[in-house]
Structures are given as C-alpha cells and as structure tokens.
Design a protein around this motif. Structure first.
Motif, PDB file in Angstrom:
ATOM      1  N   TRP A 332       0.823  -1.208   0.000  1.00 22.30           N
ATOM      2  CA  TRP A 332       0.000   0.000   0.000  1.00 22.30           C
ATOM      3  C   TRP A 332       0.859   1.261   0.000  1.00 22.30           C
ATOM      4  O   TRP A 332       0.497   2.274  -0.605  1.00 22.30           O
ATOM      5  CB  TRP A 332      -0.940   0.006   1.200  1.00 22.30           C
ATOM      6  N   THR A 333       2.004   1.216   0.656  1.00 20.72           N
ATOM      7  CA  THR A 333       2.935   2.355   0.609  1.00 20.72           C
ATOM      8  C   THR A 333       3.354   2.643  -0.823  1.00 20.72           C
ATOM      9  O   THR A 333       3.335   3.800  -1.279  1.00 20.72           O
ATOM     10  CB  THR A 333       4.171   2.064   1.474  1.00 20.72           C
ATOM     11  N   LEU A 334       3.725   1.595  -1.575  1.00 22.99           N
ATOM     12  CA  LEU A 334       4.139   1.769  -2.969  1.00 22.99           C
ATOM     13  C   LEU A 334       2.982   2.259  -3.830  1.00 22.99           C
ATOM     14  O   LEU A 334       3.163   3.100  -4.725  1.00 22.99           O
ATOM     15  CB  LEU A 334       4.687   0.451  -3.515  1.00 22.99           C
ATOM     16  N   VAL A 335       1.784   1.742  -3.577  1.00 20.28           N
ATOM     17  CA  VAL A 335       0.616   2.170  -4.354  1.00 20.28           C
ATOM     18  C   VAL A 335       0.324   3.648  -4.117  1.00 20.28           C
ATOM     19  O   VAL A 335       0.006   4.403  -5.052  1.00 20.28           O
ATOM     20  CB  VAL A 335      -0.608   1.305  -3.989  1.00 20.28           C
ATOM     21  N   LEU A 336       0.415   4.094  -2.874  1.00 18.86           N
ATOM     22  CA  LEU A 336       0.143   5.502  -2.563  1.00 18.86           C
ATOM     23  C   LEU A 336       1.139   6.430  -3.254  1.00 18.86           C
ATOM     24  O   LEU A 336       0.767   7.508  -3.735  1.00 18.86           O
ATOM     25  CB  LEU A 336       0.161   5.722  -1.051  1.00 18.86           C
ATOM     26  N   TRP A 337       2.414   6.028  -3.320  1.00 11.62           N
ATOM     27  CA  TRP A 337       3.386   6.846  -4.047  1.00 11.62           C
ATOM     28  C   TRP A 337       3.064   6.866  -5.534  1.00 11.62           C
ATOM     29  O   TRP A 337       3.251   7.893  -6.199  1.00 11.62           O
ATOM     30  CB  TRP A 337       4.795   6.314  -3.807  1.00 11.62           C
ATOM     31  N   LEU A 338       2.577   5.767  -6.076  1.00 13.15           N
ATOM     32  CA  LEU A 338       2.153   5.750  -7.484  1.00 13.15           C
ATOM     33  C   LEU A 338       0.975   6.694  -7.702  1.00 13.15           C
ATOM     34  O   LEU A 338       0.925   7.427  -8.702  1.00 13.15           O
ATOM     35  CB  LEU A 338       1.786   4.327  -7.889  1.00 13.15           C
ATOM     36  N   VAL A 339       0.041   6.704  -6.768  1.00  9.93           N
ATOM     37  CA  VAL A 339      -1.113   7.608  -6.869  1.00  9.93           C
ATOM     38  C   VAL A 339      -0.656   9.064  -6.826  1.00  9.93           C
ATOM     39  O   VAL A 339      -1.158   9.918  -7.573  1.00  9.93           O
ATOM     40  CB  VAL A 339      -2.125   7.314  -5.745  1.00  9.93           C
ATOM     41  N   VAL A 340       0.310   9.362  -5.968  1.00 14.85           N
ATOM     42  CA  VAL A 340       0.862  10.724  -5.917  1.00 14.85           C
ATOM     43  C   VAL A 340       1.437  11.111  -7.278  1.00 14.85           C
ATOM     44  O   VAL A 340       1.258  12.236  -7.763  1.00 14.85           O
ATOM     45  CB  VAL A 340       1.942  10.832  -4.820  1.00 14.85           C
ATOM     46  N   GLY A 341       2.126  10.169  -7.920  1.00 19.00           N
ATOM     47  CA  GLY A 341       2.671  10.442  -9.250  1.00 19.00           C
ATOM     48  C   GLY A 341       1.580  10.726 -10.269  1.00 19.00           C
ATOM     49  O   GLY A 341       1.696  11.657 -11.079  1.00 19.00           O
ATOM     50  N   LEU A 342       0.502   9.953 -10.245  1.00 19.80           N
ATOM     51  CA  LEU A 342      -0.613  10.180 -11.175  1.00 19.80           C
ATOM     52  C   LEU A 342      -1.260  11.546 -10.928  1.00 19.80           C
ATOM     53  O   LEU A 342      -1.608  12.258 -11.876  1.00 19.80           O
ATOM     54  CB  LEU A 342      -1.645   9.066 -11.023  1.00 19.80           C
ATOM     55  N   VAL A 343      -1.413  11.910  -9.659  1.00 16.35           N
ATOM     56  CA  VAL A 343      -2.001  13.216  -9.339  1.00 16.35           C
ATOM     57  C   VAL A 343      -1.092  14.342  -9.832  1.00 16.35           C
ATOM     58  O   VAL A 343      -1.576  15.339 -10.410  1.00 16.35           O
ATOM     59  CB  VAL A 343      -2.235  13.326  -7.819  1.00 16.35           C
ATOM     60  N   LEU A 344       0.210  14.210  -9.640  1.00 16.29           N
ATOM     61  CA  LEU A 344       1.145  15.240 -10.105  1.00 16.29           C
ATOM     62  C   LEU A 344       1.104  15.386 -11.618  1.00 16.29           C
ATOM     63  O   LEU A 344       1.160  16.508 -12.145  1.00 16.29           O
ATOM     64  CB  LEU A 344       2.562  14.908  -9.653  1.00 16.29           C
ATOM     65  N   VAL A 345       1.003  14.269 -12.328  1.00 15.74           N
ATOM     66  CA  VAL A 345       0.897  14.341 -13.790  1.00 15.74           C
ATOM     67  C   VAL A 345      -0.384  15.063 -14.190  1.00 15.74           C
ATOM     68  O   VAL A 345      -0.391  15.889 -15.117  1.00 15.74           O
ATOM     69  CB  VAL A 345       0.955  12.928 -14.404  1.00 15.74           C
ATOM     70  N   GLY A 346      -1.478  14.780 -13.490  1.00 14.46           N
ATOM     71  CA  GLY A 346      -2.733  15.480 -13.781  1.00 14.46           C
ATOM     72  C   GLY A 346      -2.641  16.974 -13.535  1.00 14.46           C
ATOM     73  O   GLY A 346      -3.104  17.780 -14.355  1.00 14.46           O
TER      74      GLY A 346
END
Length: 413
Positions: A332-346
């Motif tokens: 879940w830690t890795l998934v949350l960092w991936l989500v942060v990346g998607l939000v930053l791209v948006g």
C-alpha cells in the motif's frame, strides 16, 4: 618613444558564459551538501533506539535478567520476556523482535527454567548440566541489526561462564550473505528511474504530457524487468517469489518516474535536484537496507514508516523471507506513491494547458502589434536580411535549448 595600448574591441566577452556555467554549478554543489547531510546524518553514528529484544524463559531469574539488560541499555533496548523458544521464533519471523536470548536451551519448552540450586546440585552429581545460552536472530531482516544484538548479548553469556550459541531462524539467500542485496537492487532501480526522468522531461519536453506519462510507465516496465533479472538469474539474490518482486519493483519505479515527470513541468532544470532529494538523499538513507530504523535517529526512523524505498525493501524482505508478514502495508505504501505520481501528472497537465492558452493569447497580441507597426513604418531592412537574422536567432536558440537538455541529462545520470 612610448606607445599607447589601444583596447582590443575584438576580444570576446565571456562574462555571460561564465555566469551561465556558475549558475549550473549550483546544482551539483547543492547535491554535495544534500548527500553529505543525508548520508552522514543517517549512517555516521548508528546505535539502538528502543530496539525490541526478548529474554526467553519464565520465573524471577528471567525477569531479573531482562530488567538488568534494559537498565544498562538506558533506553536503547525494549526488553521483554517470552515464555518459550517457539514463541520467540514466531516473534522473530514476524519482526516483532530482533533478537531472543535463551538462557538455558534445556528449559525453554514453556516451563520454568531450572533454579540455580537445582543446577548446582545436578552439576555436582554429574548430570543435568545446563546447555550453552543461545541467541536467536533473523539476519534476513537486517544483518547489521543481528550483529548489534549479538554484541549486546555476548557479554551476558560470558557472565554465565559459557560461550554464546547463535541461531539464525531466517537466513538470507546463499548468494546474499549480508542480506543487503535487496537494498542495492533498490539503488539500481532508483537510478534507472530517476535518471530517465531527466531524459523524458528534457528531450521529451516538446511532447504532450500524456505521451511523456506513457513513456514513464513504459520505462518503469523495462526498469522493473531489469531489476528482476538482476535479483534472480543474474545474481541469485532471491531463489523464489520473483513475480512478487517484479510487481513491487514496477510499482516503485513507476511512482518515481511519474512523480518526476509531473515535477518537471514546474521545476524544469531543477528537477534533477528535486528527484535526487526525494529518491536518493531521503530514500536510500531511510530504506532500512544498511541500518534499520531502530539503529537510526528519529528523523530517518520516521521516514522509514512511509517512504517508498522502505516500502520496496521491507516489502520484498517480507515476501521472500517472512511468509508475507506485513506485506500488505508495504504494498500500500508503494501504491500511494504511485497515486501521488498520477495526481502530479494530472496537475502538470492542467498547468501546461493554461500556459499554452496564455502563450497563444500573447502570440496573438504580439502579431497584432507587429502588424500595426509594419503598416505604420517603412521596413528598414531587406526581407531576406531579416529572414537570415531570424534564422540565425532561431539556430542560436536551438543550440541553447539543446545544451540545456544535455546538461539536464548529464546531471541526471
């Protein structure tokens, strides 16, 4: 006859170029400062901070020994008592403790250990002598922590007048005896990921951000596959669980690449410094690969709880060596960092769209002003000369941009 030295009007003026070089030197100098503060701050003075260990046994003798060890540690150890050897092994494999001291291996089946008088009597009669004290560790979780625990309990065994027997209940792979191979695998994946950010953000700046994001995701697949090959067939760091390792490597790499791609829209040539601060200075030092958080100061120990490098290292250890205990939290830690990346791209996509609209409006205004100026005045230069000057300016601008891209890529790698 004296001669007056006339100024050489043809001598080139390098002041602007020198300022340009000095400006770019700020980045590596800041990297030097950051790396020194991070690595020396995290690794220079390791010592236990509430390191959980156990004394195996029951009765007053066990309680007294546990309290004595805790008092001498002055807060460095959290010492508990465990009733049996099997219970201690279970806690080691769940990484609830990092060392378990068994005073008498003959008396660890859950019952009370033999008393001192009984032991003396048995020894006098030539029977029932105590076994050597045993220290149980799990080096797959951290070889350095196991070493520290051994240094703590070796003098305790010496006070009993017997050598210390060390038992490893979770040894690392045969080709990774120090159990640090997974950490260095994380380093390789990190460098492949954050260095690719400089290329995607610099050379790919002319591409729409959706294509840059697609390149980031594609690159993360390549980096994660390379990491899995290193871990398995090439260096044999693990002997099972490669698919799970690959999945965590992809999550980890994709998070870094997407975060870096999103940040490049705002940081530009400072992106390299930004991703190095996030994924090297703070990441490598808090991942737990060299020293676990129980041997670090409070700052880096707190980062270990949620930083992505710790998620990958601890998640892989859990998956490969500890039967998946605690694995869900690390994933879940890795998934949350991936989500942060998607939000930053948006967010970066919205910012770039706003900039394009502003640039289009400014271009329309400039065209209107230029047209009015041309209509009101007579051109002073031949159109061909003006076109040549424009081409020369465009060529110089192109060379400057290309040099900037090369600088970003060189620093990034």
């Amino acid at each position: 006859m004296s001669s007056v030295r006339r100024p050489d009007h043809h001598r080139p003026d390098h002041r602007a170029d020198l300022r340009h070089v000095l400006t770019h030197l700020i980045t590596p100098l800041l990297m030097c400062i950051g790396m020194g503060l991070a690595y020396l701050g995290a690794f220079a003075h390791p010592e236990p901070h509430h390191l959980p260990v156990a004394v195996v046994g029951s009765g007053s003798q066990t309680q007294v020994l546990a309290q004595s060890i805790s008092d001498k540690a002055h807060g460095g150890l959290d010492v508990r008592t465990v009733g049996s050897r099997a219970e201690a092994e279970d806690q080691l494999k769940h990484q609830e403790i990092f060392g378990a001291y068994v005073m008498d291996a003959h008396a660890t089946g859950g019952g009370a250990p033999a008393s001192k008088s009984d032991g003396a009597a048995a020894a006098k009669n030539g029977a029932g002598a105590k076994a050597a004290p045993e220290l149980m560790v799990a080096t797959a979780g951290s070889d350095t922590t196991a070493t520290v625990v051994q240094k703590i309990f070796t003098p305790v065994a010496a006070q009993q007048g017997m050598p210390l027997k060390v038992t490893d209940v979770a040894p690392p792979a045969e080709d990774d005896p120090t159990s640090q191979g997974l950490f260095f695998l994380m380093v390789a994946i990190s460098i492949g990921s954050y260095a690719s950010v400089a290329v995607i953000g610099g050379a790919g700046a002319v591409l729409p951000i959706r294509l840059r994001a697609a390149l980031a995701v594609g690159t993360s697949f390549v980096v994660s596959i390379l990491g899995t090959l290193f871990a398995g067939p090439v260096f044999h760091l693990v002997d099972h669980g490669l698919w799970g390792l690959w999945a965590m490597a992809w999550l980890y790499s994709a998070g870094i690449l997407l975060i870096g791609t999103g940040l490049h829209t705002f940081l530009k040539r400072w992106t390299t410094l930004g991703v190095m601060a996030l994924f090297v200075m703070l990441n490598f030092t808090s991942a737990g690969g060299v020293f676990r958080p129980e041997l670090q100061n409070g700052f880096f120990a707190s980062l270990h709880a949620f930083w992505n490098g710790a998620g990958f290292v601890e998640g892989t250890r859990s998956h490969v060596y500890f039967d998946g205990n605690g694995l869900a939290g690390h994933v879940w830690t890795l998934v949350l960092w991936l989500v942060v990346g998607l939000v930053l791209v948006g967010v970066a996509s919205l910012a770039e769209a706003r900039r394009r609209r502003a640039a289009a409006a400014a271009a329309q205004n400039a065209t209107a002003v230029a047209a009015a100026a041309v209509a009101a005045t007579v051109p002073e230069r031949h159109p061909a000369h003006a076109a040549a000057a424009g081409d020369e300016h465009a060529e110089q601008s192109g060379r400057s941009e290309e040099a900037e891209e090369e600088m970003e890529e060189a620093v990034g790698v």
